[in-house]
Write a protein that holds these residues in place. Structure first.
Motif, PDB file in Angstrom:
ATOM      1  N   ALA A  72      36.140  40.855  41.768  1.00  0.00           N
ATOM      2  CA  ALA A  72      35.607  42.298  41.323  1.00  0.00           C
ATOM      3  C   ALA A  72      35.366  43.861  41.913  1.00  0.00           C
ATOM      4  CB  ALA A  72      33.884  41.612  40.488  1.00  0.00           C
ATOM      5  N   GLU A  73      35.054  43.844  43.106  1.00  0.00           N
ATOM      6  CA  GLU A  73      34.908  44.772  43.858  1.00  0.00           C
ATOM      7  C   GLU A  73      36.477  45.301  44.339  1.00  0.00           C
ATOM      8  OE1 GLU A  73      32.519  42.830  46.744  1.00  0.00           O
ATOM      9  OE2 GLU A  73      30.608  43.155  45.913  1.00  0.00           O
ATOM     10  N   THR A  74      37.691  44.533  43.552  1.00  0.00           N
ATOM     11  CA  THR A  74      38.345  45.606  44.397  1.00  0.00           C
ATOM     12  C   THR A  74      39.277  45.974  42.943  1.00  0.00           C
ATOM     13  OG1 THR A  74      38.610  44.354  46.256  1.00  0.00           O
ATOM     14  CG2 THR A  74      40.490  44.986  45.305  1.00  0.00           C
ATOM     15  N   LEU A  75      39.130  45.091  42.292  1.00  0.00           N
ATOM     16  CA  LEU A  75      40.391  45.809  41.096  1.00  0.00           C
ATOM     17  C   LEU A  75      40.056  44.706  39.957  1.00  0.00           C
ATOM     18  CD1 LEU A  75      42.816  47.898  39.693  1.00  0.00           C
ATOM     19  CD2 LEU A  75      44.272  46.280  40.267  1.00  0.00           C
ATOM     20  N   THR A  76      39.630  45.299  39.035  1.00  0.00           N
ATOM     21  CA  THR A  76      39.621  44.213  37.670  1.00  0.00           C
ATOM     22  C   THR A  76      40.634  44.086  37.109  1.00  0.00           C
ATOM     23  OG1 THR A  76      37.836  45.720  36.553  1.00  0.00           O
ATOM     24  CG2 THR A  76      36.823  44.387  37.736  1.00  0.00           C
ATOM     25  N   LEU A  77      41.194  45.130  36.672  1.00  0.00           N
ATOM     26  CA  LEU A  77      42.031  45.679  35.065  1.00  0.00           C
ATOM     27  C   LEU A  77      43.508  46.518  35.640  1.00  0.00           C
ATOM     28  CD1 LEU A  77      42.210  44.560  32.200  1.00  0.00           C
ATOM     29  CD2 LEU A  77      40.909  46.235  31.643  1.00  0.00           C
ATOM     30  N   THR A  78      44.162  46.604  35.370  1.00  0.00           N
ATOM     31  CA  THR A  78      45.113  46.944  35.054  1.00  0.00           C
ATOM     32  C   THR A  78      46.221  47.457  34.177  1.00  0.00           C
ATOM     33  OG1 THR A  78      47.219  45.564  35.860  1.00  0.00           O
ATOM     34  CG2 THR A  78      45.761  46.345  37.520  1.00  0.00           C
ATOM     35  N   SER A  79      45.604  46.391  33.015  1.00  0.00           N
ATOM     36  CA  SER A  79      46.464  46.381  31.448  1.00  0.00           C
ATOM     37  C   SER A  79      48.027  45.822  32.119  1.00  0.00           C
ATOM     38  CB  SER A  79      46.239  47.406  30.539  1.00  0.00           C
ATOM     39  OG  SER A  79      47.566  48.686  31.177  1.00  0.00           O
ATOM     40  N   ARG A  80      49.299  45.090  31.196  1.00  0.00           N
ATOM     41  CA  ARG A  80      50.304  45.151  31.553  1.00  0.00           C
ATOM     42  C   ARG A  80      51.202  46.110  31.668  1.00  0.00           C
ATOM     43  NH1 ARG A  80      51.969  39.801  31.273  1.00  0.00           N
ATOM     44  NH2 ARG A  80      53.189  40.265  32.185  1.00  0.00           N
ATOM     45  N   ASP A  85      48.772  43.087  42.077  1.00  0.00           N
ATOM     46  CA  ASP A  85      49.390  41.999  43.844  1.00  0.00           C
ATOM     47  C   ASP A  85      48.724  41.175  43.180  1.00  0.00           C
ATOM     48  OD1 ASP A  85      46.549  42.773  43.215  1.00  0.00           O
ATOM     49  OD2 ASP A  85      46.905  43.353  46.072  1.00  0.00           O
ATOM     50  N   ALA A  86      47.938  40.223  41.708  1.00  0.00           N
ATOM     51  CA  ALA A  86      47.150  38.709  41.749  1.00  0.00           C
ATOM     52  C   ALA A  86      48.195  38.182  40.761  1.00  0.00           C
ATOM     53  CB  ALA A  86      45.973  39.719  40.849  1.00  0.00           C
ATOM     54  N   LEU A  87      48.830  38.857  39.708  1.00  0.00           N
ATOM     55  CA  LEU A  87      49.246  38.548  38.669  1.00  0.00           C
ATOM     56  C   LEU A  87      50.455  37.353  38.853  1.00  0.00           C
ATOM     57  CD1 LEU A  87      49.903  37.717  35.873  1.00  0.00           C
ATOM     58  CD2 LEU A  87      50.897  40.067  35.253  1.00  0.00           C
ATOM     59  N   PHE A 303      43.636  42.672  28.157  1.00  0.00           N
ATOM     60  CA  PHE A 303      42.871  41.545  29.763  1.00  0.00           C
ATOM     61  C   PHE A 303      43.678  39.960  29.675  1.00  0.00           C
ATOM     62  CE2 PHE A 303      39.683  44.602  27.941  1.00  0.00           C
ATOM     63  CZ  PHE A 303      38.777  44.441  29.234  1.00  0.00           C
ATOM     64  N   GLY A 304      45.012  40.334  29.083  1.00  0.00           N
ATOM     65  CA  GLY A 304      45.487  39.304  29.531  1.00  0.00           C
ATOM     66  C   GLY A 304      46.303  39.039  30.871  1.00  0.00           C
ATOM     67  N   GLY A 305      46.243  37.948  32.213  1.00  0.00           N
ATOM     68  CA  GLY A 305      46.594  38.149  33.261  1.00  0.00           C
ATOM     69  C   GLY A 305      45.582  39.314  34.061  1.00  0.00           C
ATOM     70  N   ASN A 306      45.087  39.253  33.902  1.00  0.00           N
ATOM     71  CA  ASN A 306      44.036  41.151  34.780  1.00  0.00           C
ATOM     72  C   ASN A 306      43.727  39.867  35.796  1.00  0.00           C
ATOM     73  OD1 ASN A 306      41.311  40.354  35.173  1.00  0.00           O
ATOM     74  ND2 ASN A 306      41.497  39.797  33.045  1.00  0.00           N
ATOM     75  N   PRO A 307      44.214  41.036  37.388  1.00  0.00           N
ATOM     76  CA  PRO A 307      42.835  40.618  38.347  1.00  0.00           C
ATOM     77  C   PRO A 307      42.160  39.507  39.010  1.00  0.00           C
ATOM     78  CG  PRO A 307      44.352  42.963  38.576  1.00  0.00           C
ATOM     79  CD  PRO A 307      44.339  42.963  37.519  1.00  0.00           C
ATOM     80  N   LEU A 308      41.080  39.831  38.237  1.00  0.00           N
ATOM     81  CA  LEU A 308      40.212  39.467  38.853  1.00  0.00           C
ATOM     82  C   LEU A 308      40.276  38.059  37.581  1.00  0.00           C
ATOM     83  CD1 LEU A 308      37.246  39.589  39.029  1.00  0.00           C
ATOM     84  CD2 LEU A 308      36.547  40.000  36.958  1.00  0.00           C
ATOM     85  N   ALA A 309      41.150  37.664  36.304  1.00  0.00           N
ATOM     86  CA  ALA A 309      41.691  36.419  36.054  1.00  0.00           C
ATOM     87  C   ALA A 309      41.814  35.407  36.814  1.00  0.00           C
ATOM     88  CB  ALA A 309      41.663  36.627  34.835  1.00  0.00           C
ATOM     89  N   CYS A 310      43.048  36.282  37.610  1.00  0.00           N
ATOM     90  CA  CYS A 310      44.213  35.731  38.024  1.00  0.00           C
ATOM     91  C   CYS A 310      42.987  34.782  39.869  1.00  0.00           C
ATOM     92  CB  CYS A 310      44.887  36.684  38.513  1.00  0.00           C
ATOM     93  SG  CYS A 310      46.461  37.005  36.645  1.00  0.00           S
TER      94      CYS A 310
END
Length: 426
Positions: A72-80, A85-87, A303-310
């Motif tokens: 959450a302090e790094t990157l939460t959302l990019t969209s697809r 680097d998380a997905l 939001f699907g596959g966002n870095p925070l979720a991953c």
């Protein structure tokens, strides 16, 4: 100075400003840790529902919350619209963890089901050769797959369906746990898939015959129909194995993953415990021969596959494996059902206990339209244990899988004491 809100005030706020689409138990929770939750006034309760199995790993598990905070302090959302680097790391992790070639991450369980329906229909047209707009999906009576317009179209719950029409066509309902009914429905060449819960949780933890899932999958394969397992509630160790479709394998609870002989679905739908209750994460898994019907623009989610979720999902699945939660669920489930079975033999208020792993229910000896199960749940709350009724006269019990045997016996003491007191009052 900020005034501390009382439970009464919190409930009044929800009632005044919120849509009345739920009927919660009269308790206002403000903190959770492991198998316990606390209300605003500081009273401690055993959580025996686990947010409908979303909190299998226990409330606020430090590893999951740690991953949440760090990302959450790094990157939460990019969209697809971009790579992250998380997905890719999550996709590799999830496919290897569950034994599939592809995964499509979404957010909620209902989105997962909708995704599976879309993939199944598209596969039916492009791979099976069903004529345009003629594809059908077989579902079971008393199912619960979510509350979107499409999903309620094949629900047996009139409250979920009434006045939400026009309803979506393309679904065939058959009785649950009825192989002969499935055989008959599969004769239709326009059937593309069979969507089923390995155990019907919302229907009162209706547990089918041991052979049902395996036979159903075999029939689907013979008819070139996709077998779709909705494991949103039953999956991720809840029933004593990683997936409920693992069935009665020979591992005796010692497996960290499903055995090689398990019934592999063509499409697997997961949600809830994918994140340990810390963040909405769901996933649809399938092999390339099915998932490759999706091409750019045919399906998606901001939001699907966002870095925070991953990152949260990977941590949550690590906990399941590292802490052997499937094994714990299987062992404690046997203890719970044996103890409840002995107790039921001494009371007229409860007819039976059923379930698998730590997904169980007791059937109250009263009609579905009675308030008995609700009143018992209120009494359980007063005695320090939280559970909810379903289908009127059934109480579902699904504690966090991090529960110890000592804690389980403590909960059984509360359940037995409460029912005994309730019976004496009656």
């Amino acid at each position: 100075m900020i005034k501390t809100m009382s439970s009464k005030e919190a409930m009044e706020l929800e009632n005044k400003y919120g849509a009345h689409n739920y009927h919660p138990l009269p308790v206002v929770l403000s903190r959770g840790e492991g198998v316990f939750v606390w209300d605003i006034e500081g009273k401690k309760y055993y959580d025996f529902l686990s947010a409908y199995s979303a909190v299998n790993q226990g409330h606020c598990h430090p590893k999951i919350i740690g991953a949440l905070k760090e990302q959450a302090e790094t990157l939460t959302l990019t969209s697809r619209a971009f790579y992250s680097d998380a997905l890719g790391a999550f996709q590799k992790y999830a496919t290897e963890y569950f034994g599939f070639e592809k995964v499509l991450p979404m957010n909620t369980g209902a989105e997962g089901v909708e995704t599976a329906i879309k993939v199944c229909r598209k596969w039916g047209y492009e791979k099976k050769g069903i004529a345009a707009d003629q594809a059908k999906i077989i579902v079971c009576e008393q199912n619960f797959h979510g509350r979107t317009t499409t999903i309620v179209s094949f629900s047996s719950d009139e409250g979920a369906r009434r006045n939400f029409g026009p309803l979506t066509p393309g679904f065939v309902k058959i009785p649950y746990n009825d192989i002969e009914a499935l055989k008959e429905a599969l004769k239709d060449p326009n059937v593309a898939g069979f969507l089923v819960e390995p155990i019907q949780g919302e229907a009162g933890v209706y547990t089918p015959a041991d052979t049902y899932i395996r036979e159903a999958a075999t029939l689907c394969k013979a008819s070139n129909v996709l077998f779709i397992a909705d494991e949103i509630q039953t999956g991720i160790a809840r029933t004593g194995s990683l997936l409920a479709v693992c069935g009665n394998c020979s591992c005796e609870g010692n497996c960290e993953r499903q055995p090689a002989t398990y019934t592999k679905p063509d499409i697997l739908i997961l949600g809830k415990a994918m994140s340990g209750g810390a963040y909405p994460v769901s996933a649809v898994l399938a092999d390339d021969r099915i998932m490759d019907v999706l091409t750019p623009g045919t399906h998606g989610s901001t939001f699907g596959g966002n870095p925070l979720a991953c990152k949260v999902a990977m941590a949550a699945l690590d906990v399941v494996k590292d802490e052997k939660l499937a094994q714990n669920a299987r062992q404690l489930g046997v203890i719970f059902r044996e103890r409840m079975g002995k107790f039921i033999a001494t009371t007229k208020l409860v007819k039976m206990v059923r379930g698998k792993g730590l997904l169980n229910a007791i059937l109250i000896n009263d009609t579905e339209d009675s308030s008995t199960a609700w009143d018992i749940c209120v009494a359980l709350k007063d005695n320090g244990l939280l559970a909810k009724p379903t289908h009127g006269n059934i109480i579902r019990f699904a504690p966090p899988l991090v529960m110890t045997e000592e804690q389980l016996h403590d909960c059984c003491d509360i359940i037995e004491k409460t029912i005994r007191e309730f019976e004496l009052k009656g």
